[in-house]
Motif scaffolding. Structure first.
Motif, mmCIF file in Angstrom:
data_model
loop_
_atom_site.group_PDB
_atom_site.id
_atom_site.type_symbol
_atom_site.label_atom_id
_atom_site.label_comp_id
_atom_site.label_asym_id
_atom_site.label_seq_id
_atom_site.Cartn_x
_atom_site.Cartn_y
_atom_site.Cartn_z
ATOM 1 N N UNK B 48 0.935 -1.172 0.357
ATOM 2 C CA UNK B 48 -0.081 -0.096 -0.088
ATOM 3 C C UNK B 48 1.033 1.172 -0.261
ATOM 4 N N UNK B 54 -4.844 9.012 -1.309
ATOM 5 C CA UNK B 54 -5.185 8.215 -0.575
ATOM 6 C C UNK B 54 -4.818 6.938 -1.447
ATOM 7 N N UNK B 55 -4.940 5.602 -0.437
ATOM 8 C CA UNK B 55 -3.773 4.378 -0.300
ATOM 9 C C UNK B 55 -4.578 3.434 -1.442
ATOM 10 N N UNK B 56 -3.486 3.246 -2.305
ATOM 11 C CA UNK B 56 -4.181 1.715 -3.022
ATOM 12 C C UNK B 56 -3.059 1.086 -2.720
ATOM 13 N N UNK B 57 -3.096 -0.326 -3.525
ATOM 14 C CA UNK B 57 -2.229 -1.749 -3.573
ATOM 15 C C UNK B 57 -1.729 -1.330 -5.319
ATOM 16 N N UNK B 109 -1.979 2.813 5.184
ATOM 17 C CA UNK B 109 -3.012 2.678 5.305
ATOM 18 C C UNK B 109 -3.956 3.334 6.515
ATOM 19 N N UNK B 112 -3.800 6.771 5.834
ATOM 20 C CA UNK B 112 -5.091 7.389 5.207
ATOM 21 C C UNK B 112 -6.647 7.459 5.818
ATOM 22 N N UNK B 128 -11.295 -0.438 8.607
ATOM 23 C CA UNK B 128 -10.256 0.036 7.453
ATOM 24 C C UNK B 128 -9.819 -0.680 7.268
ATOM 25 N N UNK B 131 -7.798 -4.660 4.558
ATOM 26 C CA UNK B 131 -6.720 -5.207 3.430
ATOM 27 C C UNK B 131 -5.369 -5.395 3.702
ATOM 28 N N UNK B 132 -5.272 -5.003 4.877
ATOM 29 C CA UNK B 132 -3.732 -5.891 5.504
ATOM 30 C C UNK B 132 -4.106 -6.311 6.301
#
Lengths: 262, 153
Positions: B48, B54-57, B109, B112, B128, B131-132
């Motif tokens: 991330x 904005x957080x993105x992969x 992450x 964000x 939140x 996804x980690x």
């Protein structure tokens, strides 16, 4: 990932021309396309990035007071938008529950609908709300859009510009996520629209998203959890997926349980 | 093809193949190896970074898609004087890491999250960070670290 030609057109016409080539795919947020390209389930020779098309962005209210979402609107934008939250709180809630935060920051409503994953959330919303898909060529009603697993009415070179959602009297979405993928094992969208009650189920159908007439009839008489039958007819069960995540019986039970839960 | 973007406040550019992922560009072209590639299937969140805040992969984004974007990686979190970012300091103080592999993604992450919601509840933090993935800590101390920064604001 196999190599490809990358294009980022700045007009819809240019994008359509590029996509009319053999073996070309449209790239929206890439949350599905890039993983399947890595797995070589799809190895296009041309990738057309839609990110520069301003026409595909934005959220607005139209003349008939419905909500219009640009195809490239991200899930996070839908979830956080003041107009969507006011007019279509069920849709905002649905968007907030897709994948994880990073997927919601990149993934788009148009991409999700064009891909028509049988476990994606948006197909249930579009179908239950009796929405429509507006492309560079025509308008397609939700009832005519979905054509089975990962298949839609979209033709080669056809690009979704925006989605139109009429405002229902009442609507709600509940899903039971598969805990590892966060995709819907079963997701149910129920809406009381001015054309009657519509119930759409995602995640469970062996041919993708589908409506359930017997639930629409029951909820049409009284739009409340109490009027949902405890058990669906065998005819519905026959249409449901059977995989390691759940049997058709389990999925059928989840459909009614989700609708009956307060 | 040529790509250019801003990474940690600096204008950068490079020659890449179209299929180059943002994570690869950061690690291999720019040698910013703090961004980790764990699963390479957009599940684990070790990659991330922030794209326009904005957080993105970054393993699920092409370098080409980041053309002209403003990217922040874990290397861009410390102050110019080399002081740790409050989140990094809180991860250290609260023992929010063991092997450290997931930590860059966790920090980015969480940054964000705190940008949008400066005082999240424990439940909001846990949701939140869905996804980690961390294989060591059981998440408790990671959540504590994020809470500590939120409380200090």
């Amino acid at each position: 990932m196999k190599t490809f030609e990358y294009h980022k057109p700045s007009s819809l016409d240019d994008a359509a021309k590029l996509l009319a080539q053999a073996d070309a795919v449209a790239l929206a947020g890439g949350m599905t396309l890039l993983p399947v390209m890595k797995q070589r389930l799809n190895s296009p020779s041309v990738v057309v990035d839609l990110a520069a098309l301003e026409d595909l962005r934005g959220i607005r209210e139209n003349e008939s007071k419905g909500v219009v979402l640009g195809a490239m609107t991200t899930h996070a934008e839908v979830a956080g938008d003041a107009l969507v939250r006011e007019k279509l709180p069920a849709l905002a809630e649905l968007a907030a529950g897709i994948g994880d935060a990073q997927v919601r920051n990149r993934g788009t409503v148009g991409g999700s609908l064009a891909n028509n994953d049988p476990a994606a959330d948006y197909p249930a919303a579009l179908l239950a709300l009796n929405g429509s898909v507006h492309t560079n060529k025509r308008e397609i009603a939700a009832d005519d859009f979905f054509a089975g697993l990962f298949a839609t009415a979209l033709e080669e070179g056809e690009i979704i510009r925006h989605l139109h959602f009429p405002i229902p009297e009442k609507a709600g979405y509940k899903k039971f996520p598969q805990p590892a993928s966060l995709y819907a094992l079963v997701g149910v969208f129920a809406a009381k629209t001015n054309g009657g009650v519509r119930v759409a189920v995602t995640g469970a159908g062996s041919e993708g998203v589908f409506r359930v007439p017997e639930l629409e009839e029951a909820l049409g008489k009284d739009f409340s959890p109490e009027s949902v039958p405890e058990k669906l007819s065998d005819g519905v069960e026959e249409k449901l997926l059977n995989d390691i995540h759940g049997s058709p019986q389990y999925r059928a039970a989840l459909i009614t349980a989700l609708l009956r839960s307060p | 093809m040529r790509v250019q973007m801003t990474v940690n406040g600096k204008a950068v550019s490079g020659e890449v193949a179209p299929e180059t992922l943002l994570a690869q560009f950061l690690r291999e072209n720019l040698r910013l190896t703090g961004t980790h590639i764990g699963c390479d299937t957009s599940q684990c969140g070790a990659c991330v970074v922030l794209c326009g805040g904005k957080s993105v992969k970054s393993c699920t984004m092409l370098a080409a898609q980041a053309e002209g974007a403003d990217i922040t990686t874990i290397e861009g979190m410390e102050s110019p004087g080399g002081e740790l970012h409050p989140l990094q300091e809180a991860f250290r103080q609260n023992h929010g890491l063991q092997c450290g592999f997931c930590t860059p993604g966790m920090v980015m992450s969480a940054a964000d999250l705190l940008r949008q919601n400066p005082s999240p509840s424990e439940e909001e933090i846990r949701h939140w960070l869905e996804g980690n993935i961390c294989r060591c800590t059981g998440y408790h101390n990671i959540v504590k670290a994020v809470q500590a920064v939120a409380a200090a604001k």
